[in-house]
Design a protein around this motif. Structure first.
Motif, short mmCIF file in Angstrom:
data_model
loop_
_atom_site.label_atom_id
_atom_site.label_comp_id
_atom_site.label_asym_id
_atom_site.label_seq_id
_atom_site.Cartn_x
_atom_site.Cartn_y
_atom_site.Cartn_z
N THR A 37 6.62 1.93 11.71
CA THR A 37 6.66 3.22 11.96
C THR A 37 5.43 4.09 11.60
O THR A 37 4.56 3.53 10.93
N GLY A 38 5.39 5.34 11.84
CA GLY A 38 4.25 6.39 11.26
C GLY A 38 4.27 6.42 10.01
O GLY A 38 3.09 6.34 9.01
N TRP A 39 5.38 6.54 8.99
CA TRP A 39 5.44 6.42 7.79
C TRP A 39 4.76 5.05 6.94
O TRP A 39 4.35 5.07 6.03
N ASN A 40 5.25 4.11 7.82
CA ASN A 40 4.85 2.60 7.07
C ASN A 40 3.36 2.63 7.38
O ASN A 40 2.73 1.92 6.50
N VAL A 41 2.81 3.27 8.44
CA VAL A 41 1.28 3.09 8.53
C VAL A 41 0.73 3.94 7.65
O VAL A 41 -0.35 3.72 6.97
N LEU A 42 0.99 5.25 7.40
CA LEU A 42 0.53 6.25 6.43
C LEU A 42 0.80 5.49 5.04
O LEU A 42 -0.54 5.58 4.22
N LEU A 43 1.80 4.65 4.61
CA LEU A 43 1.86 4.20 3.42
C LEU A 43 0.89 3.12 3.38
O LEU A 43 0.23 2.96 2.18
N GLY A 44 0.62 2.20 4.24
CA GLY A 44 -0.36 1.36 4.45
C GLY A 44 -1.94 1.83 3.94
O GLY A 44 -2.65 1.47 3.37
N PHE A 45 -2.08 2.96 4.70
CA PHE A 45 -3.55 3.62 4.72
C PHE A 45 -3.81 4.16 3.47
O PHE A 45 -4.71 4.14 2.70
N VAL A 46 -2.65 5.03 2.84
CA VAL A 46 -2.72 5.35 1.38
C VAL A 46 -3.12 4.44 0.54
O VAL A 46 -3.70 4.52 -0.50
N SER A 47 -2.03 3.19 0.32
CA SER A 47 -2.39 2.48 -0.22
C SER A 47 -3.76 1.68 -0.21
O SER A 47 -4.18 1.07 -1.35
N VAL A 63 -6.66 -5.06 3.36
CA VAL A 63 -5.66 -6.15 3.27
C VAL A 63 -4.79 -5.86 2.54
O VAL A 63 -3.54 -5.95 2.82
N TYR A 64 -4.90 -5.33 1.53
CA TYR A 64 -3.89 -4.79 0.47
C TYR A 64 -2.91 -3.80 1.12
O TYR A 64 -1.65 -3.68 1.05
N GLY A 65 -3.44 -2.82 1.54
CA GLY A 65 -2.81 -1.60 2.49
C GLY A 65 -1.71 -2.51 3.59
O GLY A 65 -0.71 -2.07 3.79
N TYR A 66 -2.28 -3.32 4.34
CA TYR A 66 -1.67 -3.93 5.25
C TYR A 66 -0.44 -4.84 4.63
O TYR A 66 0.70 -4.74 5.13
N TRP A 67 -0.73 -5.46 3.59
CA TRP A 67 0.14 -6.22 2.94
C TRP A 67 1.44 -5.26 2.18
O TRP A 67 2.67 -5.62 2.46
N VAL A 68 1.13 -4.13 1.83
CA VAL A 68 2.00 -3.24 1.11
C VAL A 68 2.64 -2.64 2.26
O VAL A 68 4.14 -2.72 2.35
N ALA A 69 2.13 -2.47 3.55
CA ALA A 69 3.20 -1.82 4.68
C ALA A 69 3.98 -2.91 5.00
O ALA A 69 5.14 -2.61 5.62
N ALA A 70 3.46 -4.28 5.12
CA ALA A 70 4.35 -5.35 5.85
C ALA A 70 5.44 -5.82 4.75
O ALA A 70 6.62 -5.94 5.31
N ASN A 71 5.28 -5.26 3.72
CA ASN A 71 6.20 -5.95 2.55
C ASN A 71 7.35 -4.45 2.69
O ASN A 71 8.54 -5.12 2.47
N ASN A 72 6.79 -3.48 2.89
CA ASN A 72 7.65 -2.42 2.94
C ASN A 72 8.37 -2.46 3.98
O ASN A 72 9.97 -2.12 4.18
N ARG A 73 8.51 -2.91 5.37
CA ARG A 73 8.93 -2.68 6.54
C ARG A 73 9.89 -3.88 6.41
O ARG A 73 10.95 -4.14 7.53
N SER A 74 9.73 -5.23 5.66
CA SER A 74 10.63 -6.35 5.74
C SER A 74 10.84 -6.85 7.16
O SER A 74 11.69 -7.16 7.38
N GLY A 75 9.68 -6.87 7.92
CA GLY A 75 10.10 -7.31 9.39
C GLY A 75 10.60 -6.40 10.39
O GLY A 75 10.51 -7.06 11.53
N GLY A 76 10.58 -5.30 9.83
CA GLY A 76 11.11 -4.25 10.86
C GLY A 76 10.18 -3.65 11.82
O GLY A 76 8.91 -4.03 11.89
N PRO A 77 10.55 -2.55 12.56
CA PRO A 77 9.73 -1.91 13.37
C PRO A 77 8.72 -1.33 12.68
O PRO A 77 8.62 -0.83 11.44
#
Length: 151
Positions: free
Chosen positions: A61-71, A45-59
């Motif tokens: 991306t692979g880096w966004n998914v990686l950020l979510g899983f690492v978080s 849940v935290y990783g998904y939330w971090v990734a969602a905040n990071n992309r700010s409603g944009g598409p």
């Protein structure tokens, strides 16, 4: 003004006013699995939330998914580590560990929205202060000075 209620010296088994403890119907293995499952679910849940905040409603991306899983992995690992370590600490340090964890987790989460470093730090400190007050009160009223739970 409240006062302590005098006890009659009657053992708890024979005291009609004593509340019975609820039985522990689950095994130790179940509790360990539930603890690990809780860490994984909270991490995801935290990783998904971090990734969602990071992309700010944009598409996405692979880096966004990686950020979510690492978080998610970092959150779950720190959660399990603190969960294993904190009960062996005194109540002040116990509360301080969870406070630091909550403040850092919230600060990183808030920084992913694009807020300034000062704003993220201020918000994290505010969350940390509330967390410290709440947890210190809880541990102070539910543990003795050595850190043993009062039953």
């Amino acid at each position: 003004m409240s006062h302590a209620v005098p006890t009659s010296g009657v053992p708890a088994e024979r005291n009609p006013f004593a509340r019975p403890r609820t039985p522990n119907v689950f095994s130790e293995r179940f509790h360990r699995n539930a603890q690990a499952s809780t860490a994984v679910v909270l991490g995801l849940v935290y990783g998904y939330w971090v990734a969602a905040n990071n992309r700010s409603g944009g598409p996405i991306t692979g880096w966004n998914v990686l950020l979510g899983f690492v978080s998610a992995f970092a959150f779950a690992a720190l959660y399990l580590g603190i969960h294993a370590l904190a009960p062996h600490m005194r109540r002040e340090v116990h509360a301080l560990l969870w406070t630091a964890f909550a403040g850092c987790a919230f600060g990183f989460l808030y920084s992913q929205t694009g807020a300034s470093v000062l704003r993220s730090t201020g918000m994290a400190l505010a969350v940390s202060a509330v967390t410290m007050a709440t947890l210190f009160y809880r541990y102070y009223t539910h543990e003795d000075a050595e850190g043993h739970r009062i039953r």
